[in-house]
Write an enzyme that holds these catalytic residues in place. Structure first.
Site, PDB file in Angstrom:
ATOM      1  N   ASP A  13      -6.078   7.285  -9.125  1.00 12.19           N
ATOM      2  CA  ASP A  13      -5.452   7.575  -7.832  1.00 12.19           C
ATOM      3  C   ASP A  13      -5.402   6.296  -6.987  1.00 12.19           C
ATOM      4  OD1 ASP A  13      -4.485   8.890  -5.633  1.00 12.19           O
ATOM      5  OD2 ASP A  13      -6.265  10.097  -5.270  1.00 12.19           O
ATOM      6  N   ASP A  29      -2.006   3.251  -6.310  1.00 11.52           N
ATOM      7  CA  ASP A  29      -1.475   2.854  -4.993  1.00 11.52           C
ATOM      8  C   ASP A  29      -1.515   1.335  -4.857  1.00 11.52           C
ATOM      9  OD1 ASP A  29      -1.108   5.500  -4.268  1.00 11.52           O
ATOM     10  OD2 ASP A  29      -1.905   5.210  -2.248  1.00 11.52           O
ATOM     11  N   LYS A  44     -16.630   2.861 -14.813  1.00  9.42           N
ATOM     12  CA  LYS A  44     -17.713   2.281 -14.011  1.00  9.42           C
ATOM     13  C   LYS A  44     -19.005   2.520 -14.793  1.00  9.42           C
ATOM     14  CE  LYS A  44     -19.189   0.377 -10.130  1.00  9.42           C
ATOM     15  NZ  LYS A  44     -19.008  -1.064  -9.890  1.00  9.42           N
TER      16      LYS A  44
END
Ligand code: NAD
Length: 363
Positions: free
Chosen positions: A249, A253, A193
């Protein structure tokens, strides 16, 4: 033929249910290939808090240190969150294992089984050809930075978390990603980012520097928000994605849904210590303890079983045996057997135990 030591930490919720099946499959491999897997079980998470007063005891840590590899289920009981540093927070077991065993590189492969193309919520034509590996930094960033606390003040509460990365931490995870890309399709996507965060700007600078040592591997930079979007729009374009702890993380998912279910995705957390057979690591399904699915024989054990395959590949150096597990999983899926999470019309729905048994038999 060989003797190998594996610490088995089933944990909480569906952890013990899926690990039982993974152990059964490892036993089938041992019988077929004539190996001796010495598998020693210990408590972690809520089960350990209840029996031993903390999420993971020093004795269990020592067992892991002394083993060639660790097979882990899941920890957590749902609602209680006291922060990962509390010894009575089940997740502390994982944070301690990762930090003290220096398990800095979390590998999460997302490979589609052709027979499950229609089980995902994403259109098959978008999914076709998807075969990617997410390399997530696991021991730094927001989850470990200090201070991390809530302050009560007369004006109301405030809270702080700290996102810190050193040059050395960033460099070693990037090198891991480039090395792994060399054995694959030679493309690395570095996710950050950098438009907002200093840690990401340092990350990008180091990614460019490391890339110069790997002229045979191409490097693309993506902002994490774009990556989240492109994972759904063009998943097949990715080879190796490397990113920091929290971004990894969340993205993993999301990526698990490409494969149809969290119950399909294995992971390896690799350390720096070499064993006599390979690199020491901890292997676990990417899913959690799924408290609402406990005791119903409906958890998909494939993520845990494929994690055992990764254990054989990376920590025990048993590549043929690892392949045998992957082929057995593929065979059972192609034969039309499905746990409820990847259920499809016309396929046979089986429970956790039956799925594990079928895969073990196929070995
Ligand atoms: P979860 O992964 O446990 O469950 C998310 C969803 O996926 C649920 O609907 C669940 O039923 C489903 N699911 C998960 N694994 C499945 C499987 N093998 N087969 C079929 N369906 C499956 O995540 P959550 O509900 O956010 O968290 C529950 C607890 O697990 C929390 O305490 C959390 O802290 C913990 N957790 C632990 C780990 C870990 O041990 N590595 C990882 C994530 C979450």
């Amino acid at each position: 033929m060989g003797t190998y030591t594996i610490a088995v930490l089933p944990g909480d919720g569906i952890g013990p249910e899926v690990i039982e099946q993974a152990v059964q499959v490892l036993q089938a491999v041992a019988n077929h290939y004539g190996h001796n897997f010495i598998m020693t079980q210990a408590l972690v998470g809520l089960a350990a808090i209840e029996a031993e007063g903390e999420a993971i005891s020093d004795v269990t840590m020592e067992l892991c240190q002394q083993s060639n590899a660790v097979l882990f289920g899941a920890v957590g009981g749902g609602a209680r969150f006291e922060g990962p540093n509390s010894k009575t927070q089940p997740e502390n077991a994982l944070y301690r294992l990762r930090k003290e065993l220096v398990l800095f590189a979390n590998l999460r492969p997302v490979r589609l089984f052709q027979a499950l193309l229609n089980a995902s919520t994403i259109k098959p034509e978008v999914l076709q050809g998807t075969d990617l590996l997410i390399v997530r930094e696991l021991t730094g960033g927001l989850y470990y930075g200090k201070p991390s606390e809530i302050h009560e003040t007369p004006q109301g509460a405030d809270a702080i978390d700290t996102l810190v990365y050193t040059e050395a931490e960033i460099e070693r995870i990037l090198r891991t990603a480039f090395e792994l890309a060399r054995g694959r399709r030679k493309k690395v996507t570095s996710v950050d980012k950098a438009n907002m965060l200093s840690s990401s700007r340092l990350w990008r600078r180091i990614a460019d520097r490391v890339a110069a040592d790997y002229p045979d591997v191409s490097l693309e930079h993506l902002l994490v928000d774009s990556c989240a979007m492109f994972l759904l729009r063009r998943p097949a374009s990715f080879d190796v994605i490397v990113t920091e702890n929290m971004f990894g993380d969340i993205l993993t998912d999301e990526a698990s849904m490409l494969a149809g279910s969290m119950g399909m995705l294995p992971s390896a957390s690799l350390g720096t210590r070499q064993t006599e057979y390979g690199v020491f690591g901890l292997y676990e399904p990417i899913h959690g303890s799924a408290p609402r699915a406990v005791g119903q024989d409906r958890a998909n054990p494939i993520a845990a079983i494929l994690s055992a395959a990764m254990l054989l590949q990376y920590s025990l150096g048993l590549k043929e045996e690892a392949k045998a597990i992957e082929s057995a999983v593929e065979h059972v899926i192609e034969a039309g057997c499905r746990t409820p999470d990847v259920q499809e019309v016309g396929k046979k729905v089986v429970g956790t135990k039956e799925m594990g048994g079928l895969i073990a038999e196929t070995i």
